[in-house]
Design a protein around this motif. Structure first.
Motif, PDB file in Angstrom:
ATOM      1  N   SER A 199      -7.246   3.669  -3.202  1.00  0.00           N
ATOM      2  CA  SER A 199      -6.053   4.146  -2.798  1.00  0.00           C
ATOM      3  C   SER A 199      -5.335   4.542  -4.080  1.00  0.00           C
ATOM      4  O   SER A 199      -4.291   5.289  -3.815  1.00  0.00           O
ATOM      5  CB  SER A 199      -5.184   2.902  -2.125  1.00  0.00           C
ATOM      6  N   ASN A 200      -5.666   4.558  -5.357  1.00  0.00           N
ATOM      7  CA  ASN A 200      -4.895   4.753  -6.375  1.00  0.00           C
ATOM      8  C   ASN A 200      -5.747   5.949  -6.917  1.00  0.00           C
ATOM      9  O   ASN A 200      -5.356   6.337  -8.385  1.00  0.00           O
ATOM     10  CB  ASN A 200      -4.770   3.489  -7.295  1.00  0.00           C
ATOM     11  N   SER A 203      -3.333   8.388  -8.705  1.00  0.00           N
ATOM     12  CA  SER A 203      -2.462   7.608  -9.583  1.00  0.00           C
ATOM     13  C   SER A 203      -3.194   7.535 -11.069  1.00  0.00           C
ATOM     14  O   SER A 203      -3.441   6.203 -11.277  1.00  0.00           O
ATOM     15  CB  SER A 203      -2.160   6.201  -8.992  1.00  0.00           C
ATOM     16  N   CYS A 254      -2.314   8.893  -1.341  1.00  0.00           N
ATOM     17  CA  CYS A 254      -2.679   7.602  -1.725  1.00  0.00           C
ATOM     18  C   CYS A 254      -2.571   6.739  -0.471  1.00  0.00           C
ATOM     19  O   CYS A 254      -3.502   5.834  -0.163  1.00  0.00           O
ATOM     20  CB  CYS A 254      -1.936   7.178  -2.795  1.00  0.00           C
TER      21      CYS A 254
END
Length: 274
Positions: A199-200, A203, A254
């Motif tokens: 999910s990151n 990021s 994300c």
């Protein structure tokens, strides 16, 4: 939930003096402007490449390290090794970047070694865009692998020692104990961290990229976070909205990755985060 209301700024010509309630609404204007910018495609793919390779190489690294630590018999030696592996996590990226700039400089240790091996010219590591990806991936692993292994070590210590004793009586080797006891024992934690790390994916570490970025490698080092930072710091009123739009674009991707990874984890019987 109230701070999330600020996301409406992505759909406005946000003016800090007018606030979110009175700034004019412009719909998807800022998203269209962002996607039309000549640098956006390169910035997006830089983020994907860095995030992907950091995940592919970096995700299994703390698992392997934790399994290795778990096999160390001597308690004192084990603690020393763990402490050494944790230390880089507590050093700021400003300092770490300075260390590697010096280490990889034209007159640094690495180039001295290459010269001794017969290299005709020094390698300017931080000036070569093609070298930025391996540098940022490997330095990220070096800094975080020890601290990231703590979770897996905690799970490994909770595995019933009787399982290892029984396997030893049956003639199991160390590798067989790792394969059939240790790895299955940490799979719930691995599944959880897999979902969180996927999910990151976009990021990437802003501190790391920003401190290692320079004018010569920016074609490979400019990512969504640094791009958004430059947009937001540009000073023009509309740039606030474009910065929010960029952040919202990344957050939506994300979220989609998180939901997909969570659904796959549930589908294969590894549980789910939500």
């Amino acid at each position: 939930m109230f701070p999330m209301y600020g996301l409406v700024g992505a759909f406005q010509n946000y003016d800090p003096f007018e606030g979110f309630l009175h700034s004019p609404w412009v719909g998807l204007k800022h998203f269209r402007i962002l996607f039309a910018l000549p640098d956006f495609k390169n910035v997006f793919w830089n983020t994907v490449k860095i995030g992907f390779w950091s995940f592919v190489i970096g995700f299994p690294a703390p698992i392997i390290l934790a399994l290795l630590f778990n096999e160390i018999v001597g308690t004192r030696f084990k603690k020393v090794c763990q402490t050494i592996s944790y230390i880089p996590n507590f050093i700021s990226w400003v300092v770490v970047s300075g260390i590697f700039y010096k280490f990889l400089a034209a007159d640094g240790v690495v180039n001295d070694l290459l010269k001794a091996l017969g290299a005709p010219e020094p390698v300017y590591f931080f000036s070569e865009p093609k070298l930025f990806l391996p540098i940022v991936v490997l330095t990220g692993i070096w800094k975080g692998v020890g601290f990231s292994s703590i979770l897996y070590l905690a799970v490994l210590t909770n595995i019933d020692p009787g399982l290892y004793d029984a396997a030893g009586i049956d003639g199991a080797t160390k590798l067989q104990k790792i394969r059939y006891i240790a790895i299955p024992g940490i799979m719930p934690a691995v599944s959880l961290m897999l979902v969180m790390n996927l999910s990151n994916l976009l990021s990437v570490n802003f501190d790391q990229i920003y401190n290692m970025q320079n004018a010569m490698n920016i074609s490979a080092s400019d990512v969504l976070d640094t791009y958004t930072f430059r947009i937001a710091m540009n000073g023009a009123i509309n740039e606030y909205s474009r910065g929010i739009a960029m952040g919202l674009f990344r957050a939506v991707i994300c979220l989609a990755l998180f939901l997909t990874a969570n659904a796959l984890s549930r589908r294969f019987g590894r549980g789910s985060v939500v």
